[in-house]
Design a protein around this motif. Structure first.
Motif, PDB file in Angstrom:
ATOM      1  N   PHE A   1       0.861  -1.180   0.000  1.00  0.00           N
ATOM      2  CA  PHE A   1       0.000   0.000   0.000  1.00  0.00           C
ATOM      3  C   PHE A   1       0.894   1.226   0.000  1.00  0.00           C
ATOM      4  O   PHE A   1       1.715   1.396   0.894  1.00  0.00           O
ATOM      5  N   GLU A   2       0.756   2.043  -1.026  1.00  0.00           N
ATOM      6  CA  GLU A   2       1.575   3.256  -1.170  1.00  0.00           C
ATOM      7  C   GLU A   2       3.069   2.943  -1.102  1.00  0.00           C
ATOM      8  O   GLU A   2       3.853   3.671  -0.487  1.00  0.00           O
ATOM      9  N   GLY A   3       3.456   1.843  -1.735  1.00  0.00           N
ATOM     10  CA  GLY A   3       4.868   1.517  -1.874  1.00  0.00           C
ATOM     11  C   GLY A   3       5.507   0.768  -0.725  1.00  0.00           C
ATOM     12  O   GLY A   3       6.689   0.424  -0.792  1.00  0.00           O
ATOM     13  N   VAL A   4       4.752   0.507   0.338  1.00  0.00           N
ATOM     14  CA  VAL A   4       5.272  -0.252   1.473  1.00  0.00           C
ATOM     15  C   VAL A   4       4.223  -1.279   1.884  1.00  0.00           C
ATOM     16  O   VAL A   4       3.092  -1.261   1.397  1.00  0.00           O
ATOM     17  N   THR A   5       4.589  -2.176   2.792  1.00  0.00           N
ATOM     18  CA  THR A   5       3.580  -3.110   3.284  1.00  0.00           C
ATOM     19  C   THR A   5       2.554  -2.356   4.122  1.00  0.00           C
ATOM     20  O   THR A   5       2.836  -1.286   4.674  1.00  0.00           O
ATOM     21  N   MET A   6       1.370  -2.928   4.194  1.00  0.00           N
ATOM     22  CA  MET A   6       0.321  -2.283   4.974  1.00  0.00           C
ATOM     23  C   MET A   6       0.759  -2.161   6.441  1.00  0.00           C
ATOM     24  O   MET A   6       0.496  -1.142   7.085  1.00  0.00           O
ATOM     25  N   LEU A   7       1.443  -3.179   6.954  1.00  0.00           N
ATOM     26  CA  LEU A   7       1.925  -3.107   8.332  1.00  0.00           C
ATOM     27  C   LEU A   7       2.880  -1.937   8.515  1.00  0.00           C
ATOM     28  O   LEU A   7       2.776  -1.175   9.485  1.00  0.00           O
ATOM     29  N   THR A   8       3.812  -1.753   7.582  1.00  0.00           N
ATOM     30  CA  THR A   8       4.762  -0.643   7.674  1.00  0.00           C
ATOM     31  C   THR A   8       4.037   0.692   7.600  1.00  0.00           C
ATOM     32  O   THR A   8       4.344   1.623   8.367  1.00  0.00           O
ATOM     33  N   ARG A   9       3.086   0.808   6.703  1.00  0.00           N
ATOM     34  CA  ARG A   9       2.319   2.047   6.552  1.00  0.00           C
ATOM     35  C   ARG A   9       1.627   2.418   7.864  1.00  0.00           C
ATOM     36  O   ARG A   9       1.674   3.568   8.311  1.00  0.00           O
TER      37      ARG A   9
ATOM     38  N   GLU B   1       1.502   3.762  30.224  1.00  0.00           N
ATOM     39  CA  GLU B   1       0.251   3.628  30.967  1.00  0.00           C
ATOM     40  C   GLU B   1      -0.925   3.397  30.032  1.00  0.00           C
ATOM     41  O   GLU B   1      -1.922   2.791  30.409  1.00  0.00           O
ATOM     42  N   VAL B   2      -0.813   3.904  28.814  1.00  0.00           N
ATOM     43  CA  VAL B   2      -1.881   3.735  27.825  1.00  0.00           C
ATOM     44  C   VAL B   2      -1.262   3.316  26.495  1.00  0.00           C
ATOM     45  O   VAL B   2      -0.074   3.538  26.243  1.00  0.00           O
ATOM     46  N   ALA B   3      -2.104   2.698  25.666  1.00  0.00           N
ATOM     47  CA  ALA B   3      -1.642   2.274  24.344  1.00  0.00           C
ATOM     48  C   ALA B   3      -2.751   2.494  23.329  1.00  0.00           C
ATOM     49  O   ALA B   3      -3.931   2.244  23.618  1.00  0.00           O
ATOM     50  N   PHE B   4      -2.357   2.966  22.158  1.00  0.00           N
ATOM     51  CA  PHE B   4      -3.283   3.028  21.031  1.00  0.00           C
ATOM     52  C   PHE B   4      -3.225   1.691  20.318  1.00  0.00           C
ATOM     53  O   PHE B   4      -2.143   1.191  20.006  1.00  0.00           O
ATOM     54  N   VAL B   5      -4.388   1.126  20.061  1.00  0.00           N
ATOM     55  CA  VAL B   5      -4.489  -0.198  19.461  1.00  0.00           C
ATOM     56  C   VAL B   5      -5.232  -0.091  18.137  1.00  0.00           C
ATOM     57  O   VAL B   5      -6.275   0.571  18.054  1.00  0.00           O
ATOM     58  N   CYS B   6      -4.678  -0.726  17.107  1.00  0.00           N
ATOM     59  CA  CYS B   6      -5.397  -0.790  15.841  1.00  0.00           C
ATOM     60  C   CYS B   6      -5.096  -2.107  15.147  1.00  0.00           C
ATOM     61  O   CYS B   6      -4.160  -2.828  15.511  1.00  0.00           O
ATOM     62  N   ALA B   7      -5.896  -2.409  14.146  1.00  0.00           N
ATOM     63  CA  ALA B   7      -5.718  -3.627  13.367  1.00  0.00           C
ATOM     64  C   ALA B   7      -4.748  -3.370  12.225  1.00  0.00           C
ATOM     65  O   ALA B   7      -4.499  -2.225  11.837  1.00  0.00           O
ATOM     66  N   THR B   8      -4.229  -4.442  11.671  1.00  0.00           N
ATOM     67  CA  THR B   8      -3.268  -4.324  10.584  1.00  0.00           C
ATOM     68  C   THR B   8      -3.930  -4.122   9.226  1.00  0.00           C
ATOM     69  O   THR B   8      -3.251  -4.090   8.208  1.00  0.00           O
ATOM     70  N   ASP B   9      -5.258  -3.986   9.226  1.00  0.00           N
ATOM     71  CA  ASP B   9      -5.973  -3.795   7.956  1.00  0.00           C
ATOM     72  C   ASP B   9      -6.627  -2.420   7.872  1.00  0.00           C
ATOM     73  O   ASP B   9      -7.659  -2.238   7.260  1.00  0.00           O
ATOM     74  N   MET B  10      -5.981  -1.422   8.496  1.00  0.00           N
ATOM     75  CA  MET B  10      -6.498  -0.057   8.502  1.00  0.00           C
ATOM     76  C   MET B  10      -5.470   0.887   7.875  1.00  0.00           C
ATOM     77  O   MET B  10      -4.870   1.723   8.554  1.00  0.00           O
TER      78      MET B  10
END
Length: 198
Positions: A28-36, A97-106
């Protein structure tokens, strides 16, 4: 409230059945989706952790080519909730103390979503998740790392659903300023659609 350290957790242990190949490795946009995704949230989050078991396709294909920190100790078969628990524990060990969590398909996620969700976190709130006009997005949220034990209890009881997690802890739902950030890519046509739109 401000936090000295906000970790980022990317949940990458899924099997990508509808996509037909591992979503984390998709270009995606020249890199892996995970890297993006990791680069986007890395503008606000330190460290950025990738939660995926060693048996996952994402770990097998990407872990040796990436500078990301991988968290691989989630229980087999525990789904995204198990990945969340493992990620939160690793984030706590890193001093967050806190973490932002997201999926690898966003792939359209933006660093500003971290700021907007953090702004909704109060002393009595365990998590703040994004909500749009249609549904909750528990895999786009900020979670206190101290909730790991409560969420582990759900996993131990056989619960796999992320929505069960947000029901078990004190959760606020907030709208974000750009709903595109929440776009999920589950199938090839989804990826095609956002590439064309971009």
């Amino acid at each position: 409230m401000s936090y000295d350290t906000v970790a980022g957790i990317v949940l990458a242990g899924g099997r990508s059945r509808r996509m037909g190949q591992d979503k984390a490795a998709l270009e995606f946009e020249g890199v892996t989706m995970l890297t993006r995704i990791a680069e986007a949230i890395g503008e606000r989050c330190t460290p950025v952790l990738v939660a995926a078991p060693e048996s996952s396709q994402a770990y097998r294909e990407l872990s040796k080519e990436s500078d990301l920190q991988w968290v691989t100790d989630e229980q087999d078969g525990s789904g995204p909730l198990g990945g969340l628990v493992a990620g939160l524990r690793a984030a706590a060990a890193a001093g967050a103390e806190v973490a932002f969590v997201c999926a690898t398909d966003m792939p359209l996620v933006h660093a500003d979503i971290v700021d907007e969700l953090l702004a909704g976190l109060t002393p009595s709130t365990d998590a703040v998740i994004a909500h749009d006009s249609q549904r909750d997005h528990p895999m786009a949220g900020v979670y206190r790392t101290g909730t790991a034990d409560a969420l582990q209890a759900l996993v131990d009881a056989g619960e796999l659903r992320m929505l069960a997690a947000v029901d078990a802890i004190s959760t606020r739902r907030v709208g974000v300023s750009n709903a595109d950030w929440l776009t999920n890519v589950d199938a090839p046509e989804d990826l095609h659609r956002i590439r064309v739109a971009g």
